[in-house]
Design an enzyme around this catalytic site. Structure first.
Site, short mmCIF file in Angstrom:
data_model
loop_
_atom_site.label_atom_id
_atom_site.label_comp_id
_atom_site.label_asym_id
_atom_site.label_seq_id
_atom_site.Cartn_x
_atom_site.Cartn_y
_atom_site.Cartn_z
CE1 TYR A 66 -3.04 -3.16 0.52
CE2 TYR A 66 -3.85 -2.29 2.68
CZ TYR A 66 -3.54 -2.80 1.34
OH TYR A 66 -4.67 -4.15 1.90
N GLY A 219 -15.50 -1.40 -1.03
CA GLY A 219 -14.37 -0.63 -1.42
C GLY A 219 -14.23 0.16 -2.67
N PRO A 222 -18.77 1.50 -3.41
CG PRO A 222 -18.83 4.14 -2.67
CD PRO A 222 -19.05 3.42 -4.19
CG LEU A 223 -21.92 -2.46 0.60
CD1 LEU A 223 -21.90 -2.16 1.47
CD2 LEU A 223 -22.80 -3.16 -1.03
N1 LIG Z 1 -6.43 -9.32 0.11
C1 LIG Z 1 -6.94 -7.69 -0.16
O1 LIG Z 1 -6.73 -8.32 -1.84
C2 LIG Z 1 -7.67 -6.88 -0.09
C3 LIG Z 1 -7.61 -5.70 -1.05
C4 LIG Z 1 -8.63 -4.79 -0.78
C5 LIG Z 1 -8.62 -4.12 0.52
N2 LIG Z 1 -8.23 -5.17 1.26
C6 LIG Z 1 -7.98 -4.42 2.47
O2 LIG Z 1 -9.67 -4.61 3.62
C7 LIG Z 1 -9.74 -3.37 4.27
C8 LIG Z 1 -11.17 -2.34 3.29
O3 LIG Z 1 -11.45 -2.12 2.56
P1 LIG Z 1 -11.47 -0.85 1.77
O4 LIG Z 1 -10.69 0.32 2.54
O5 LIG Z 1 -10.72 -0.96 0.54
O6 LIG Z 1 -13.06 -0.92 1.77
P2 LIG Z 1 -14.04 -0.48 2.23
O7 LIG Z 1 -14.28 -0.27 3.92
O8 LIG Z 1 -14.62 -1.27 2.22
O9 LIG Z 1 -14.61 1.15 1.72
C9 LIG Z 1 -13.69 1.79 2.32
C10 LIG Z 1 -14.34 3.01 1.47
O10 LIG Z 1 -15.82 3.76 2.72
C11 LIG Z 1 -15.40 5.10 2.79
N3 LIG Z 1 -15.86 5.02 3.76
C12 LIG Z 1 -15.35 4.44 5.13
N4 LIG Z 1 -16.56 4.89 6.32
C13 LIG Z 1 -17.35 5.64 5.38
C14 LIG Z 1 -18.38 5.44 6.80
N5 LIG Z 1 -18.54 5.85 7.03
N6 LIG Z 1 -19.03 6.64 6.05
C15 LIG Z 1 -19.18 7.14 4.15
N7 LIG Z 1 -18.34 6.31 3.49
C16 LIG Z 1 -17.41 5.61 3.94
C17 LIG Z 1 -14.40 5.48 2.43
O11 LIG Z 1 -14.02 6.79 2.39
P3 LIG Z 1 -13.76 7.89 3.18
O12 LIG Z 1 -12.28 7.81 3.49
O13 LIG Z 1 -14.28 9.23 2.38
O14 LIG Z 1 -14.54 7.69 5.21
C18 LIG Z 1 -13.33 4.77 1.20
O15 LIG Z 1 -13.85 5.45 0.32
C19 LIG Z 1 -8.44 -2.04 3.46
O16 LIG Z 1 -8.57 -0.99 4.30
C20 LIG Z 1 -7.64 -3.64 3.47
O17 LIG Z 1 -6.68 -3.36 4.74
C21 LIG Z 1 -7.91 -6.37 1.38
#
Ligand SMILES: NC(=O)c1ccc[n+]([C@@H]2O[C@H](COP(=O)([O-])OP(=O)(O)OC[C@H]3O[C@@H](n4cnc5c(N)ncnc54)[C@H](OP(=O)(O)O)[C@@H]3O)[C@@H](O)[C@H]2O)c1
Length: 299
Positions: A66, A219, A222-223
């Site tokens: 990252y 991700g 958004p849902l």
């Molecule tokens: N193993 C793998 O292959 C893999 C792949 C992808 C991700 N990951 C891990 O999974 C974690 C979670 O995934 P992710 O962060 O990509 O996606 P996520 O948690 O599904 O969604 C993050 C998105 O949601 C928004 N968000 C978060 N809280 C919110 C709220 N309360 N209200 C409105 N919007 C909100 C964030 O924007 P804001 O910043 O504006 O809040 C961001 O755009 C990652 O951080 C990573 O550590 C792993």
């Protein structure tokens, strides 16, 4: 395996040898656009990490890929020396190229180099939890992970890694890994509208293994769902809080790691652990995944 305490409304789960609240934090969104380069607001990024720990979060998810190295260094800057209860999970199996791609890097020497990079950028002598990330951006692909996982098992025996997990994997690959070394967590894409691992979640729960859904809020897409919005409005909360609460209700072995670059969203996400959903609301939400025919992330 789980306990519900007033301090942690969503309860805790013993991940490896440490009890962690079921709401953690995923650091990927702290890197720059396309998960490359520094954050847009470095001070807020550090503040988000410190606030997460202040709110009781002790499970952070990151990767040297990252940025690359951006989120690991932010975690170190914000939190080192780390509190005893903090568990930082990282992933190996891919590197970054100049175009921001994620080429596979799973040969033994590549995996060893990534473990050493994570140790250096996080500033620790041993990594708490390392996932072997398989597949690619399109999802898991069948194929043996034996050589790669044996390499990580060897690094664990050397004391460089405490616990192992697998990510972006098929059920067959989980079984293959477990035959090589203990697996404490599986991290796959899973949310309200992407339910391909429903059976795997239950089987892992039976075996005391954590399931850590990545993209819990959809991700990069958004849902969106009328049902989700309706349930949220009736509960007087937001769709994101309901989406996280649904995951926490789904099974006691589900540990969420929502990503955010804002403290306001972080507070909402942690508070979602306290949201109780009725049987009727859960049934309505369950139906989203069953009837969804849209691409992942849209319901
Ligand atoms: N193993 C793998 O292959 C893999 C792949 C992808 C991700 N990951 C891990 O999974 C974690 C979670 O995934 P992710 O962060 O990509 O996606 P996520 O948690 O599904 O969604 C993050 C998105 O949601 C928004 N968000 C978060 N809280 C919110 C709220 N309360 N209200 C409105 N919007 C909100 C964030 O924007 P804001 O910043 O504006 O809040 C961001 O755009 C990652 O951080 C990573 O550590 C792993």
């Amino acid at each position: 395996m789980t306990t519900t305490t007033p301090t942690h409304p969503g309860g805790t789960w013993t991940l490896g040898d440490r009890a962690v609240p079921r709401v953690g934090y995923g650091a990927m969104q702290l890197a720059g656009p396309g998960v490359m380069g520094p954050p847009r607001d470095p001070d807020e990024a550090v503040a988000v990490l410190r606030e997460a720990v202040a709110l009781g979060v002790t499970h952070l998810d990151t990767s040297a890929a990252y940025g690359p190295q951006v989120t690991n260094r932010l975690i170190r800057e914000a939190l080192h020396p780390y509190p005893d209860q903090l568990l930082v999970a990282t992933k190996v199996g891919a590197r970054r190229d100049a175009a921001g791609g994620w080429p596979t890097a799973r040969r033994p020497e590549e995996l060893r180099a990534q473990v050493l990079e994570n140790l250096e950028s996080l500033g620790v002598d041993a990594l708490d939890l390392v996932y072997l990330r398989m597949g690619d951006a399109t999802g898991p692909h069948e194929g043996s992970l034996a050589e790669a996982f044996e390499t990580l098992a060897g690094l664990r025996q050397q004391g460089l890694v405490r616990h192992l997990g697998v990510s972006n994997v098929t059920a067959g690959q989980v079984a293959e890994a477990r035959a090589i070394a203990p697996v404490v967590a599986v991290q796959n894409m899973f949310h309200l509208a992407h339910r391909g691992d429903d059976d795997l979640v239950d089987r892992l729960a039976d075996d005391g293994i954590a399931f850590v859904p990545f993209f819990p809020l959809g991700g990069f897409t958004p849902l969106q769902s009328e049902t989700l919005s309706k349930v949220a409005a009736a509960a007087g909360t937001t769709p994101t809080a309901v989406a996280l609460a649904w995951l926490l209700h789904r099974s006691p072995n589900v540990l969420v790691i929502p990503g955010t670059s804002s403290r306001a969203h972080l507070r909402e996400n942690v508070a979602a652990a306290g949201l109780h959903l009725s049987a009727e609301q859960l049934a309505d939400l369950d139906a989203i995944g069953r009837r969804s025919t849209l691409p992942p992330g849209r319901a």
